[in-house]
Each structure stands twice: as structure tokens, then as C-alpha cells.
Motif scaffolding. Structure first.
Motif, PDB file in Angstrom:
ATOM      1  N   VAL A 169      20.112 -21.059   4.419  1.00  0.00           N
ATOM      2  CA  VAL A 169      21.509 -21.479   4.277  1.00  0.00           C
ATOM      3  C   VAL A 169      21.714 -22.338   3.028  1.00  0.00           C
ATOM      4  CG1 VAL A 169      21.931 -21.320   6.751  1.00  0.00           C
ATOM      5  CG2 VAL A 169      21.216 -23.522   5.786  1.00  0.00           C
ATOM      6  N   GLY A 170      20.735 -22.313   2.114  1.00  0.00           N
ATOM      7  CA  GLY A 170      20.910 -22.945   0.815  1.00  0.00           C
ATOM      8  C   GLY A 170      20.629 -24.432   0.758  1.00  0.00           C
ATOM      9  N   LEU A 171      19.809 -24.959   1.687  1.00  0.00           N
ATOM     10  CA  LEU A 171      19.460 -26.382   1.683  1.00  0.00           C
ATOM     11  C   LEU A 171      17.950 -26.526   1.449  1.00  0.00           C
ATOM     12  CD1 LEU A 171      21.621 -27.645   4.681  1.00  0.00           C
ATOM     13  CD2 LEU A 171      22.103 -27.918   2.241  1.00  0.00           C
ATOM     14  N   ASP A 172      17.564 -27.567   0.706  1.00  0.00           N
ATOM     15  CA  ASP A 172      16.145 -27.728   0.371  1.00  0.00           C
ATOM     16  C   ASP A 172      15.385 -28.423   1.494  1.00  0.00           C
ATOM     17  OD1 ASP A 172      16.484 -30.536   0.094  1.00  0.00           O
ATOM     18  OD2 ASP A 172      17.058 -30.304  -1.992  1.00  0.00           O
ATOM     19  N   LYS A 173      14.059 -28.438   1.374  1.00  0.00           N
ATOM     20  CA  LYS A 173      13.198 -28.955   2.442  1.00  0.00           C
ATOM     21  C   LYS A 173      13.382 -30.448   2.666  1.00  0.00           C
ATOM     22  CE  LYS A 173       8.792 -29.236   1.761  1.00  0.00           C
ATOM     23  NZ  LYS A 173       7.381 -28.871   1.480  1.00  0.00           N
ATOM     24  N   ALA A 174      13.833 -31.176   1.644  1.00  0.00           N
ATOM     25  CA  ALA A 174      14.062 -32.620   1.802  1.00  0.00           C
ATOM     26  C   ALA A 174      15.143 -32.902   2.842  1.00  0.00           C
ATOM     27  CB  ALA A 174      14.437 -33.239   0.460  1.00  0.00           C
ATOM     28  N   THR A 175      16.051 -31.947   3.030  1.00  0.00           N
ATOM     29  CA  THR A 175      17.124 -32.112   4.018  1.00  0.00           C
ATOM     30  C   THR A 175      16.567 -32.218   5.431  1.00  0.00           C
ATOM     31  OG1 THR A 175      18.534 -30.741   2.595  1.00  0.00           O
ATOM     32  CG2 THR A 175      19.319 -31.126   4.823  1.00  0.00           C
ATOM     33  N   ALA A 176      15.403 -31.619   5.671  1.00  0.00           N
ATOM     34  CA  ALA A 176      14.833 -31.576   7.014  1.00  0.00           C
ATOM     35  C   ALA A 176      14.625 -32.961   7.603  1.00  0.00           C
ATOM     36  CB  ALA A 176      13.510 -30.807   6.998  1.00  0.00           C
ATOM     37  N   ASP A 177      14.317 -33.953   6.767  1.00  0.00           N
ATOM     38  CA  ASP A 177      14.014 -35.294   7.267  1.00  0.00           C
ATOM     39  C   ASP A 177      15.216 -36.236   7.266  1.00  0.00           C
ATOM     40  OD1 ASP A 177      11.203 -34.939   7.820  1.00  0.00           O
ATOM     41  OD2 ASP A 177      10.901 -34.858   5.649  1.00  0.00           O
ATOM     42  N   LEU A 178      16.365 -35.741   6.830  1.00  0.00           N
ATOM     43  CA  LEU A 178      17.578 -36.554   6.862  1.00  0.00           C
ATOM     44  C   LEU A 178      18.179 -36.546   8.264  1.00  0.00           C
ATOM     45  CD1 LEU A 178      19.300 -35.395   3.546  1.00  0.00           C
ATOM     46  CD2 LEU A 178      17.870 -37.426   3.907  1.00  0.00           C
ATOM     47  N   PHE A 179      19.063 -37.512   8.509  1.00  0.00           N
ATOM     48  CA  PHE A 179      19.804 -37.561   9.762  1.00  0.00           C
ATOM     49  C   PHE A 179      21.221 -37.042   9.521  1.00  0.00           C
ATOM     50  CE2 PHE A 179      16.263 -40.239  10.693  1.00  0.00           C
ATOM     51  CZ  PHE A 179      16.081 -40.143  12.078  1.00  0.00           C
ATOM     52  N   PRO A 180      21.879 -36.502  10.556  1.00  0.00           N
ATOM     53  CA  PRO A 180      23.207 -35.912  10.355  1.00  0.00           C
ATOM     54  C   PRO A 180      24.201 -36.819   9.639  1.00  0.00           C
ATOM     55  CG  PRO A 180      22.368 -35.279  12.500  1.00  0.00           C
ATOM     56  CD  PRO A 180      21.379 -36.256  11.929  1.00  0.00           C
ATOM     57  N   ALA A 181      24.140 -38.124   9.896  1.00  0.00           N
ATOM     58  CA  ALA A 181      25.087 -39.042   9.252  1.00  0.00           C
ATOM     59  C   ALA A 181      24.909 -39.098   7.742  1.00  0.00           C
ATOM     60  CB  ALA A 181      24.935 -40.443   9.843  1.00  0.00           C
ATOM     61  N   PRO A 211       4.685 -29.241  14.253  1.00  0.00           N
ATOM     62  CA  PRO A 211       4.468 -28.691  12.902  1.00  0.00           C
ATOM     63  C   PRO A 211       5.066 -27.291  12.722  1.00  0.00           C
ATOM     64  CG  PRO A 211       2.453 -29.676  13.756  1.00  0.00           C
ATOM     65  CD  PRO A 211       3.406 -29.608  14.909  1.00  0.00           C
ATOM     66  N   GLU A 212       4.923 -26.455  13.763  1.00  0.00           N
ATOM     67  CA  GLU A 212       5.492 -25.097  13.684  1.00  0.00           C
ATOM     68  C   GLU A 212       7.013 -25.157  13.654  1.00  0.00           C
ATOM     69  OE1 GLU A 212       2.443 -22.495  16.375  1.00  0.00           O
ATOM     70  OE2 GLU A 212       3.605 -24.057  17.391  1.00  0.00           O
ATOM     71  N   ALA A 213       7.567 -26.047  14.489  1.00  0.00           N
ATOM     72  CA  ALA A 213       9.019 -26.176  14.564  1.00  0.00           C
ATOM     73  C   ALA A 213       9.601 -26.657  13.239  1.00  0.00           C
ATOM     74  CB  ALA A 213       9.397 -27.135  15.696  1.00  0.00           C
ATOM     75  N   LYS A 214       8.934 -27.606  12.605  1.00  0.00           N
ATOM     76  CA  LYS A 214       9.445 -28.119  11.332  1.00  0.00           C
ATOM     77  C   LYS A 214       9.364 -27.053  10.244  1.00  0.00           C
ATOM     78  CE  LYS A 214       9.380 -32.120   8.286  1.00  0.00           C
ATOM     79  NZ  LYS A 214       8.823 -33.474   8.027  1.00  0.00           N
ATOM     80  N   ALA A 215       8.274 -26.293  10.233  1.00  0.00           N
ATOM     81  CA  ALA A 215       8.142 -25.219   9.242  1.00  0.00           C
ATOM     82  C   ALA A 215       9.245 -24.185   9.418  1.00  0.00           C
ATOM     83  CB  ALA A 215       6.768 -24.563   9.376  1.00  0.00           C
ATOM     84  N   LEU A 216       9.549 -23.830  10.671  1.00  0.00           N
ATOM     85  CA  LEU A 216      10.620 -22.868  10.925  1.00  0.00           C
ATOM     86  C   LEU A 216      11.971 -23.442  10.490  1.00  0.00           C
ATOM     87  CD1 LEU A 216      11.152 -20.518  13.875  1.00  0.00           C
ATOM     88  CD2 LEU A 216      12.974 -22.129  13.335  1.00  0.00           C
ATOM     89  N   ALA A 217      12.197 -24.723  10.776  1.00  0.00           N
ATOM     90  CA  ALA A 217      13.463 -25.351  10.390  1.00  0.00           C
ATOM     91  C   ALA A 217      13.642 -25.338   8.880  1.00  0.00           C
ATOM     92  CB  ALA A 217      13.509 -26.782  10.927  1.00  0.00           C
ATOM     93  N   ILE A 218      12.566 -25.622   8.140  1.00  0.00           N
ATOM     94  CA  ILE A 218      12.637 -25.606   6.668  1.00  0.00           C
ATOM     95  C   ILE A 218      12.949 -24.203   6.164  1.00  0.00           C
ATOM     96  CG2 ILE A 218      11.229 -25.855   4.584  1.00  0.00           C
ATOM     97  CD1 ILE A 218       9.873 -28.265   6.004  1.00  0.00           C
ATOM     98  N   GLU A 219      12.354 -23.206   6.814  1.00  0.00           N
ATOM     99  CA  GLU A 219      12.640 -21.809   6.447  1.00  0.00           C
ATOM    100  C   GLU A 219      14.112 -21.476   6.647  1.00  0.00           C
ATOM    101  OE1 GLU A 219      11.916 -17.542   8.598  1.00  0.00           O
ATOM    102  OE2 GLU A 219      10.217 -18.934   8.573  1.00  0.00           O
ATOM    103  N   VAL A 274      17.298 -33.679  10.996  1.00  0.00           N
ATOM    104  CA  VAL A 274      17.820 -32.321  10.874  1.00  0.00           C
ATOM    105  C   VAL A 274      16.853 -31.286  11.425  1.00  0.00           C
ATOM    106  CG1 VAL A 274      18.267 -30.540   9.125  1.00  0.00           C
ATOM    107  CG2 VAL A 274      19.448 -32.741   8.996  1.00  0.00           C
ATOM    108  N   TRP A 275      15.565 -31.391  11.097  1.00  0.00           N
ATOM    109  CA  TRP A 275      14.632 -30.350  11.523  1.00  0.00           C
ATOM    110  C   TRP A 275      14.537 -30.271  13.043  1.00  0.00           C
ATOM    111  CZ3 TRP A 275      10.184 -30.848  14.368  1.00  0.00           C
ATOM    112  CH2 TRP A 275       9.596 -32.122  14.466  1.00  0.00           C
ATOM    113  N   GLN A 276      14.621 -31.414  13.717  1.00  0.00           N
ATOM    114  CA  GLN A 276      14.589 -31.395  15.179  1.00  0.00           C
ATOM    115  C   GLN A 276      15.887 -30.825  15.751  1.00  0.00           C
ATOM    116  OE1 GLN A 276      13.185 -34.959  17.144  1.00  0.00           O
ATOM    117  NE2 GLN A 276      11.747 -35.398  15.487  1.00  0.00           N
ATOM    118  N   ASN A 277      17.012 -31.064  15.081  1.00  0.00           N
ATOM    119  CA  ASN A 277      18.264 -30.432  15.491  1.00  0.00           C
ATOM    120  C   ASN A 277      18.147 -28.916  15.439  1.00  0.00           C
ATOM    121  OD1 ASN A 277      20.999 -31.985  15.980  1.00  0.00           O
ATOM    122  ND2 ASN A 277      19.815 -33.276  14.566  1.00  0.00           N
ATOM    123  N   ILE A 278      17.598 -28.415  14.352  1.00  0.00           N
ATOM    124  CA  ILE A 278      17.502 -26.965  14.167  1.00  0.00           C
ATOM    125  C   ILE A 278      16.580 -26.332  15.203  1.00  0.00           C
ATOM    126  CG2 ILE A 278      16.686 -25.150  12.593  1.00  0.00           C
ATOM    127  CD1 ILE A 278      17.637 -26.993  10.292  1.00  0.00           C
TER     128      ILE A 278
END
Length: 246
Positions: A121-133, A108-116, A90-94
């Protein structure tokens, strides 16, 4: 911030756009409605530079008839089906666009921005490492929205933002869009069939009918007008000037 001047676009003998003209001033949210096959997606592609009109011109964020590569830094886009890349988290998608080209962000900067943006949009940081499926349809839409706003663009496009969602999640997505557009001071254009989205998101409404902007007005005017074409569409009537077999 978004304008079209006398746009014509056809494919072979079929003329889709027949002189579409409109302007969306800075900070306004325009919702475009219209029946299936009336050219809403073609109009959107012309605005994004993915299709070239046969005649007429477009201007988005001060760029006249821009190429998509040039326009990319100025716009955010939420696609109808979210359009996430299945093979990356997810974080790379964002942060996908922001990690490429001049001035690209390091991981590292890109992932921090994605988590922000996920938090926005109401999703927690754990979502960043999930895959769309691994995400529900509503979560995928939220990730798509986070990607659209990742670079804080001045112009946002939303293509059927509530398609495939249940009424509760549709209301959540609409509320997020309204909040984010207001918060960012962005200019937005939304394509939808959903009257709930029209009510929740629009400052102004335009109806694409027979290849042109047949009607334009405020949200209240759209829902109370006596115009027979608008009334048939907004009330979902099977009888009226719009043919039901097309």
C-alpha cells in the motif's frame, strides 16, 4: 461470493431493509450507493454477521448466515475511520487477527508479513513501528487497507474508504483498492457516497433506496441512466424524488 436473499431488518417500528436481494459473483467489485440513513451500514452488518436479519438470508464465501468468528478468516474489512488500535504499533494492527487463534503467527513472522503488506500500500518498513497517532489520515487508511488484505481473504468490504480524505489521497486510495482487488482476484463490496470512488472502483453499482436495491447496473449505466432517483443522487441535485430533509 456475496449474496443476500430477501433481507428484512427493522429496529422497533422503523423498517430499514425491506427485501434486499443481490448477488456478487467471484472477482466482481460492487459499489453500493444511497442517501444517509437508507440502511447501507445495516446491510453491511448483516453481511458480516454483526446483525441478524429479521428474515431472509445472506451467504458470504460459501458460508450461509455465518457468525463473525467463523467468517473472519474469509473476509477483509476497511472501516470508515480506519479503526486502528491506538495502544499497539502498526505492524500489530495489521497482523492482529493472524496472531490469534489456531495456526497463529509468531511475532517475527507477523511483523514480516505486516511489512510486506505495508509495501503493497506504498508505506515503508519504518511505518511498522509507529503508532496510529503518529500517522496522517491517509496513512491510517493505507494501514487499514494493509490489515484488510493481510490474510489474502477472498472477500473484501470497504466502508466509505475515502471519507475524510482530500481529493488527491482519495484518488490514491481508490487506485490501491482497484489494483489490489484485481491483483488478488478478490470479490469486493464498497459502500460510498463518493462518485469518484464509484467511477474508480466499481464494476457494477447498486442503489439502496426505500429499503431495497432500487437500481442495479454497470458503472457507465449508473452515470448515464435517465432514472430520476439515480440522476438526483449521482448529480447531487437538491430537487427530485429523494427528499432533502430526512
Amino acid at each position: 461470493m456475496i449474496s443476500a436473499d430477501n433481507l428484512f431488518k427493522g429496529f422497533g417500528p422503523k423498517q430499514v431493509l425491506r427485501g434486499v436481494s443481490f448477488d456478487v459473483p467471484k472477482g466482481e467489485s460492487l459499489v453500493v450507493i444511497g442517501g444517509s440513513g437508507t440502511g447501507k451500514s445495516v446491510l453491511l452488518k448483516c453481511l458480516l454477521g454483526l446483525e441478524r436479519p429479521d428474515s431472509g438470508s445472506v451467504e458470504v464465501a460459501g458460508l450461509r448466515n455465518p457468525r463473525p468468528q467463523v467468517l473472519a478468516a474469509q473476509v477483509g474489512m476497511l472501516f470508515q475511520g480506519a479503526a486502528l488500535f491506538d495502544s499497539i504499533p502498526v505492524w500489530q494492527n495489521i497482523a492482529f487477527r493472524l496472531m490469534r487463534g489456531p495456526g497463529r503467527l509468531r511475532a517475527p513472522e507477523a511483523k514480516a508479513l505486516a511489512i510486506e503488506k505495508l509495501a503493497r500500500v506504498g508505506l515503508d518498513k519504518a511505518t511498522a513501528d509507529l503508532f496510529p497517532a503518529e500517522l496522517s489520515g491517509g496513512m491510517q487508511k493505507r494501514v487499514g487497507l494493509a490489515r484488510a488484505i493481510a490474510g489474502d481473504p477472498p472477500v473484501l468490504f470497504f466502508d466509505e474508504p475515502t471519507a475524510g480524505l482530500d481529493p488527491i489521497m482519495s484518488a490514491v486510495i481508490n487506485a490501491l483498492i482497484r489494483e489490489i482487488v484485481t491483483e488478488m482476484g478478490a470479490t469486493a463490496l464498497t459502500i460510498t457516497h463518493d462518485m469518484r470512488t464509484l467511477r474508480d472502483v466499481a464494476d457494477r453499482v447498486a442503489m439502496l433506496h426505500e429499503g431495497r436495491f432500487y437500481w442495479q447496473g454497470t458503472t457507465d449505466e449508473a452515470l448515464t441512466t435517465d432514472d430520476p432517483v439515480m440522476r438526483q443522487f449521482t448529480e447531487g441535485r437538491t430537487t427530485g424524488p429523494i427528499p432533502t430533509l430526512r
